[in-house]
Design a protein around this motif. Structure first.
Motif, PDB file in Angstrom:
ATOM      1  N   GLU A  44      43.258  67.841  33.848  1.00  0.00           N
ATOM      2  CA  GLU A  44      43.153  67.123  32.573  1.00  0.00           C
ATOM      3  C   GLU A  44      42.470  65.771  32.753  1.00  0.00           C
ATOM      4  N   GLY A  45      42.801  65.074  33.827  1.00  0.00           N
ATOM      5  CA  GLY A  45      42.209  63.767  34.072  1.00  0.00           C
ATOM      6  C   GLY A  45      40.706  63.827  34.259  1.00  0.00           C
ATOM      7  N   LEU A  46      40.236  64.826  34.966  1.00  0.00           N
ATOM      8  CA  LEU A  46      38.795  64.964  35.173  1.00  0.00           C
ATOM      9  C   LEU A  46      38.076  65.295  33.867  1.00  0.00           C
ATOM     10  N   ALA A  47      38.660  66.145  33.044  1.00  0.00           N
ATOM     11  CA  ALA A  47      38.067  66.451  31.738  1.00  0.00           C
ATOM     12  C   ALA A  47      38.017  65.187  30.881  1.00  0.00           C
ATOM     13  N   PHE A  48      39.107  64.435  30.896  1.00  0.00           N
ATOM     14  CA  PHE A  48      39.185  63.164  30.162  1.00  0.00           C
ATOM     15  C   PHE A  48      38.069  62.211  30.607  1.00  0.00           C
ATOM     16  N   LEU A  49      37.926  62.053  31.914  1.00  0.00           N
ATOM     17  CA  LEU A  49      36.880  61.162  32.440  1.00  0.00           C
ATOM     18  C   LEU A  49      35.485  61.630  32.052  1.00  0.00           C
ATOM     19  N   ASP A  50      35.269  62.935  32.051  1.00  0.00           N
ATOM     20  CA  ASP A  50      33.960  63.457  31.679  1.00  0.00           C
ATOM     21  C   ASP A  50      33.636  63.133  30.220  1.00  0.00           C
ATOM     22  N   VAL A  51      34.610  63.247  29.357  1.00  0.00           N
ATOM     23  CA  VAL A  51      34.376  62.913  27.951  1.00  0.00           C
ATOM     24  C   VAL A  51      34.033  61.432  27.815  1.00  0.00           C
ATOM     25  N   MET A  52      34.758  60.574  28.507  1.00  0.00           N
ATOM     26  CA  MET A  52      34.435  59.147  28.460  1.00  0.00           C
ATOM     27  C   MET A  52      33.057  58.873  29.035  1.00  0.00           C
ATOM     28  N   GLY A  53      32.752  59.530  30.155  1.00  0.00           N
ATOM     29  CA  GLY A  53      31.460  59.318  30.786  1.00  0.00           C
ATOM     30  C   GLY A  53      30.305  59.750  29.910  1.00  0.00           C
ATOM     31  N   ARG A  54      30.468  60.885  29.244  1.00  0.00           N
ATOM     32  CA  ARG A  54      29.392  61.411  28.393  1.00  0.00           C
ATOM     33  C   ARG A  54      29.246  60.642  27.083  1.00  0.00           C
ATOM     34  N   THR A  55      30.364  60.190  26.517  1.00  0.00           N
ATOM     35  CA  THR A  55      30.304  59.523  25.217  1.00  0.00           C
ATOM     36  C   THR A  55      30.154  58.015  25.313  1.00  0.00           C
ATOM     37  N   GLY A  56      30.554  57.435  26.432  1.00  0.00           N
ATOM     38  CA  GLY A  56      30.541  55.981  26.560  1.00  0.00           C
ATOM     39  C   GLY A  56      31.701  55.307  25.855  1.00  0.00           C
ATOM     40  N   GLU A  57      32.612  56.099  25.281  1.00  0.00           N
ATOM     41  CA  GLU A  57      33.766  55.543  24.583  1.00  0.00           C
ATOM     42  C   GLU A  57      34.839  55.107  25.572  1.00  0.00           C
ATOM     43  N   SER A  58      35.576  54.072  25.211  1.00  0.00           N
ATOM     44  CA  SER A  58      36.753  53.669  25.973  1.00  0.00           C
ATOM     45  C   SER A  58      37.942  54.383  25.361  1.00  0.00           C
ATOM     46  N   LEU A  59      38.531  55.286  26.119  1.00  0.00           N
ATOM     47  CA  LEU A  59      39.671  56.066  25.654  1.00  0.00           C
ATOM     48  C   LEU A  59      40.849  55.818  26.579  1.00  0.00           C
ATOM     49  N   SER A  60      42.036  56.133  26.100  1.00  0.00           N
ATOM     50  CA  SER A  60      43.235  55.992  26.925  1.00  0.00           C
ATOM     51  C   SER A  60      43.833  57.356  27.199  1.00  0.00           C
ATOM     52  N   PRO A  61      44.171  57.612  28.457  1.00  0.00           N
ATOM     53  CA  PRO A  61      44.867  58.859  28.768  1.00  0.00           C
ATOM     54  C   PRO A  61      46.348  58.727  28.427  1.00  0.00           C
ATOM     55  N   SER A  62      47.037  59.832  28.365  1.00  0.00           N
ATOM     56  CA  SER A  62      48.494  59.781  28.215  1.00  0.00           C
ATOM     57  C   SER A  62      49.079  59.189  29.500  1.00  0.00           C
ATOM     58  N   LYS A  63      50.331  58.765  29.431  1.00  0.00           N
ATOM     59  CA  LYS A  63      50.990  58.244  30.633  1.00  0.00           C
ATOM     60  C   LYS A  63      51.073  59.318  31.707  1.00  0.00           C
ATOM     61  N   THR A  64      51.158  60.570  31.297  1.00  0.00           N
ATOM     62  CA  THR A  64      51.266  61.661  32.260  1.00  0.00           C
ATOM     63  C   THR A  64      49.937  61.941  32.942  1.00  0.00           C
ATOM     64  N   VAL A  65      48.823  61.788  32.221  1.00  0.00           N
ATOM     65  CA  VAL A  65      47.493  62.075  32.777  1.00  0.00           C
ATOM     66  C   VAL A  65      46.914  60.877  33.521  1.00  0.00           C
ATOM     67  N   ASP A  66      47.343  59.672  33.205  1.00  0.00           N
ATOM     68  CA  ASP A  66      46.805  58.461  33.829  1.00  0.00           C
ATOM     69  C   ASP A  66      46.818  58.491  35.364  1.00  0.00           C
ATOM     70  N   PRO A  67      47.836  59.062  36.018  1.00  0.00           N
ATOM     71  CA  PRO A  67      47.795  59.111  37.483  1.00  0.00           C
ATOM     72  C   PRO A  67      46.566  59.833  38.053  1.00  0.00           C
ATOM     73  N   ALA A  68      45.973  60.732  37.291  1.00  0.00           N
ATOM     74  CA  ALA A  68      44.757  61.400  37.770  1.00  0.00           C
ATOM     75  C   ALA A  68      43.623  60.395  37.922  1.00  0.00           C
ATOM     76  N   TRP A  69      43.488  59.521  36.953  1.00  0.00           N
ATOM     77  CA  TRP A  69      42.437  58.500  37.003  1.00  0.00           C
ATOM     78  C   TRP A  69      42.699  57.556  38.163  1.00  0.00           C
ATOM     79  N   HIS A  70      43.938  57.107  38.317  1.00  0.00           N
ATOM     80  CA  HIS A  70      44.292  56.219  39.430  1.00  0.00           C
ATOM     81  C   HIS A  70      43.994  56.891  40.769  1.00  0.00           C
ATOM     82  N   THR A  71      44.368  58.150  40.872  1.00  0.00           N
ATOM     83  CA  THR A  71      44.144  58.893  42.115  1.00  0.00           C
ATOM     84  C   THR A  71      42.665  58.948  42.451  1.00  0.00           C
ATOM     85  N   PHE A  72      41.841  59.294  41.478  1.00  0.00           N
ATOM     86  CA  PHE A  72      40.402  59.418  41.731  1.00  0.00           C
ATOM     87  C   PHE A  72      39.819  58.053  42.096  1.00  0.00           C
ATOM     88  N   MET A  73      40.209  57.014  41.389  1.00  0.00           N
ATOM     89  CA  MET A  73      39.682  55.675  41.684  1.00  0.00           C
ATOM     90  C   MET A  73      40.047  55.209  43.093  1.00  0.00           C
TER      91      MET A  73
END
Length: 142
Positions: A44-73
């Motif tokens: 889910e986190g990777l899909a979320f990041l792809d949408v942000m990357g493609r659209t340029g929008e600043s979006l917020s993940p759910s608290k449950t999905v946010d660890p995916a972004w932290h992990t990748f970073m």
């Protein structure tokens, strides 16, 4: 007239299998998750990041999905290269939990779904009648 089946995309397809496994293992260990739950979160986190990357929008993940972004970073060379090669820029994480209300998360999920991704609604807190720890199914690996 025959309807064409459209296969939904998964975030895990955005990185090679070896990297996905490393990210999943780290996420599971770092956040005390069962591996099968960490897999779902990373997907889910990777899909979320792809949408942000493609659209340029600043979006917020759910608290449950946010660890995916932290992990990748935290895998900074891979994350930086991935962002640059896919979007020509780095996707910065600017935390702002006030954008995590239900309406905002429903909008994020709609954008992910519109981009062609399968969405695990139980990780976004929008699925009705969700009762932890069953995660809307038959256990933590539902």
């Amino acid at each position: 007239m025959t309807a064409l089946a459209t296969e939904l995309t998964h975030g895990r397809q955005l990185v090679n299998g070896e990297l996905f496994d490393r990210l999943t293992d780290f996420c599971a260990d770092e956040y005390g998750l069962e591996r099968c739950v960490a897999e779902r979160i990373m997907d889910e986190g990777l899909a979320f990041l792809d949408v942000m990357g493609r659209t340029g929008e600043s979006l917020s993940p759910s608290k449950t999905v946010d660890p995916a972004w932290h992990t990748f970073m935290l895998h900074s060379p891979e994350y930086t290269d991935w962002c640059q090669s896919r979007y020509g820029r780095y996707i910065h994480h600017a935390p702002n939990s006030r954008y995590r209300d239900k309406a905002a998360i429903v909008d994020v999920v709609a954008k992910i779904r519109a981009a062609g991704y399968a969405v695990d609604e139980s990780l976004w807190g929008i699925k009705a009648n969700c009762n932890e720890p069953t995660c809307c199914g038959d256990g933590p690996c539902c």
